[in-house]
Write a protein that holds these residues in place. Sequence first.
Motif, PDB file in Angstrom:
ATOM      1  N   HIS A 263       0.828  -1.207   0.000  1.00  0.00           N
ATOM      2  CA  HIS A 263       0.000   0.000   0.000  1.00  0.00           C
ATOM      3  C   HIS A 263       0.860   1.254   0.000  1.00  0.00           C
ATOM      4  O   HIS A 263       2.036   1.221   0.387  1.00  0.00           O
ATOM      5  N   THR A 264       0.266   2.347  -0.441  1.00  0.00           N
ATOM      6  CA  THR A 264       0.958   3.632  -0.512  1.00  0.00           C
ATOM      7  C   THR A 264       0.064   4.716   0.082  1.00  0.00           C
ATOM      8  O   THR A 264      -1.086   4.466   0.467  1.00  0.00           O
ATOM      9  N   HIS A 265       0.592   5.946   0.082  1.00  0.00           N
ATOM     10  CA  HIS A 265      -0.209   7.042   0.619  1.00  0.00           C
ATOM     11  C   HIS A 265      -1.336   7.453  -0.320  1.00  0.00           C
ATOM     12  O   HIS A 265      -2.083   8.382  -0.007  1.00  0.00           O
ATOM     13  N   GLN A 266      -1.497   6.721  -1.427  1.00  0.00           N
ATOM     14  CA  GLN A 266      -2.666   6.969  -2.269  1.00  0.00           C
ATOM     15  C   GLN A 266      -3.898   6.236  -1.741  1.00  0.00           C
ATOM     16  O   GLN A 266      -4.988   6.392  -2.304  1.00  0.00           O
ATOM     17  N   SER A 267      -3.721   5.431  -0.691  1.00  0.00           N
ATOM     18  CA  SER A 267      -4.897   4.960   0.051  1.00  0.00           C
ATOM     19  C   SER A 267      -4.625   5.198   1.525  1.00  0.00           C
ATOM     20  O   SER A 267      -4.635   6.353   1.965  1.00  0.00           O
ATOM     21  N   ASP A 268      -4.316   4.166   2.302  1.00  0.00           N
ATOM     22  CA  ASP A 268      -4.212   4.366   3.753  1.00  0.00           C
ATOM     23  C   ASP A 268      -2.828   4.090   4.307  1.00  0.00           C
ATOM     24  O   ASP A 268      -2.663   3.853   5.498  1.00  0.00           O
ATOM     25  N   ALA A 269      -1.796   4.103   3.460  1.00  0.00           N
ATOM     26  CA  ALA A 269      -0.429   3.892   3.928  1.00  0.00           C
ATOM     27  C   ALA A 269       0.312   5.223   4.023  1.00  0.00           C
ATOM     28  O   ALA A 269      -0.261   6.281   3.746  1.00  0.00           O
ATOM     29  N   CYS A 270       1.594   5.155   4.395  1.00  0.00           N
ATOM     30  CA  CYS A 270       2.309   6.389   4.717  1.00  0.00           C
ATOM     31  C   CYS A 270       3.526   6.628   3.846  1.00  0.00           C
ATOM     32  O   CYS A 270       4.361   7.477   4.182  1.00  0.00           O
ATOM     33  N   VAL A 271       3.684   5.891   2.741  1.00  0.00           N
ATOM     34  CA  VAL A 271       4.835   6.115   1.868  1.00  0.00           C
ATOM     35  C   VAL A 271       4.359   6.323   0.430  1.00  0.00           C
ATOM     36  O   VAL A 271       3.278   5.887   0.039  1.00  0.00           O
ATOM     37  N   ALA A 272       5.205   6.983  -0.339  1.00  0.00           N
ATOM     38  CA  ALA A 272       4.885   7.281  -1.728  1.00  0.00           C
ATOM     39  C   ALA A 272       5.031   6.040  -2.604  1.00  0.00           C
ATOM     40  O   ALA A 272       5.821   5.140  -2.296  1.00  0.00           O
ATOM     41  N   PRO A 273       4.311   5.978  -3.723  1.00  0.00           N
ATOM     42  CA  PRO A 273       4.431   4.812  -4.611  1.00  0.00           C
ATOM     43  C   PRO A 273       5.852   4.533  -5.070  1.00  0.00           C
ATOM     44  O   PRO A 273       6.293   3.384  -5.079  1.00  0.00           O
ATOM     45  N   TYR A 274       6.584   5.584  -5.457  1.00  0.00           N
ATOM     46  CA  TYR A 274       7.939   5.347  -5.946  1.00  0.00           C
ATOM     47  C   TYR A 274       8.855   4.815  -4.851  1.00  0.00           C
ATOM     48  O   TYR A 274       9.831   4.110  -5.128  1.00  0.00           O
ATOM     49  N   PHE A 275       8.543   5.123  -3.575  1.00  0.00           N
ATOM     50  CA  PHE A 275       9.370   4.636  -2.477  1.00  0.00           C
ATOM     51  C   PHE A 275       9.290   3.116  -2.381  1.00  0.00           C
ATOM     52  O   PHE A 275      10.265   2.457  -2.002  1.00  0.00           O
ATOM     53  N   ARG A 276       8.133   2.538  -2.707  1.00  0.00           N
ATOM     54  CA  ARG A 276       7.999   1.084  -2.706  1.00  0.00           C
ATOM     55  C   ARG A 276       8.962   0.459  -3.722  1.00  0.00           C
ATOM     56  O   ARG A 276       9.509  -0.632  -3.499  1.00  0.00           O
ATOM     57  N   VAL A 277       9.147   1.130  -4.840  1.00  0.00           N
ATOM     58  CA  VAL A 277      10.090   0.638  -5.846  1.00  0.00           C
ATOM     59  C   VAL A 277      11.505   0.673  -5.291  1.00  0.00           C
ATOM     60  O   VAL A 277      12.269  -0.282  -5.428  1.00  0.00           O
ATOM     61  N   TRP A 278      11.888   1.776  -4.656  1.00  0.00           N
ATOM     62  CA  TRP A 278      13.238   1.906  -4.104  1.00  0.00           C
ATOM     63  C   TRP A 278      13.511   0.829  -3.061  1.00  0.00           C
ATOM     64  O   TRP A 278      14.599   0.247  -3.026  1.00  0.00           O
ATOM     65  N   GLU A 279      12.519   0.568  -2.192  1.00  0.00           N
ATOM     66  CA  GLU A 279      12.694  -0.465  -1.170  1.00  0.00           C
ATOM     67  C   GLU A 279      12.943  -1.829  -1.816  1.00  0.00           C
ATOM     68  O   GLU A 279      13.817  -2.586  -1.394  1.00  0.00           O
TER      69      GLU A 279
END
Length: 377
Positions: free
Chosen positions: A59-75
């Motif tokens: 999940h990302t901050h575009q729903s109920d999470a606290c990180v940006a979509p691109y950050f998921r890619v970096w992780e």
Amino acid sequence: MKKHILLAIALITTSSCLAQTDTIQYRTFKGYLSQHNRGTIHIPDILGYRTIKADLHLHTHQSDACVAPYFRVWEAYQEGLDAIALTDHQPQPRYNKNPDGNISHLQAMRDAEVKGITLIRGAELTSHAYKGNYKDVGHLNILFTTDNNRYYPRTDDLNAHQADSILAIAQADSVWVTTNHPGWPDKDSEFSAWLIGQIKKGRIQGVEIFNDQEFYPRAIDYVYDYNLAPIGATDCHWPIAWRFDLSRAHRPMTLIFARDNSVKAIREALFARRAVAYADNTLAGRKEYVEPLLRASLSVLKTGRRNKTGYEVAITNASDIPYTLADTTTNRLITAAPLTTTHVWITSDEMGRLWLVTNIYIRPDKHLEIQPLSLLR
């Protein structure tokens, strides 16, 4: 007069020093910053396929999470994953109030391409926990979509009638569907009659065995009973390194045995059920896949040293997973440490017996069995 001359000389000298061009203007601390190189997850390829390491529930901050979509890619890049799916929930207040169900995927696409991470478009359909719809519908992930808006109900509490209509559309579109965290939030992992009906209609293809820190052994039976793919996923709403102790084990993930790391190949592999769930150094899935994984990871060599009761062997583990073998006759345990060679003394009888691999599940109460003798190289 002499004092004035000395003062003037001192002032001129000070001004000259301040104006010198060799004064240190800038420095950096060496070794202070992380290099953020791409990580490596050592889990071998098997059966002529590439083992794809994927987190299919994020999940990302575009729903109920606290990180940006691109950050998921970096992780994913830093840890060494091959593929991820951003599965933000159906409409909720979003970071930028954009109602487009594809927004998180679109915002991560460029970074995924640059970092070489395969990005699978997806979304999560949800009903409220502890409310009337939850035990019927639960949460469902849809993957390999072309437009999430086709499947998004404009509600945050999906009921069975709405879900039935959406899954009918998904089935017509050949979209992949996983039923998520069957034992959350009440620790009851039994499928509802509605879910079983959807599975029998061919509308659900996967079930999460591992989600976050939770393990649902009962769901392993569903892999066999309903021909579902076993899924491991983080369902993470926080930064991965904040949520999981990555020094202990990799994040939960699905190991997918695909021809290559493309959306098309991963989709084909999942529909063929070529997958194993992985979390906290534990594997769960069909024997036809977990056994080749173990055999590709472990090799046994005789060192040539002998004593009165047996001989020494060197067990080499080429994977990141520490495998633990248990001899049920003597209750002896042997752990093959990851990425190293472990030397143990063993008898001929022990080499010929079947040992349980205690961190590999092929049923809720059954571990994979292996004969050490069969691992000799």
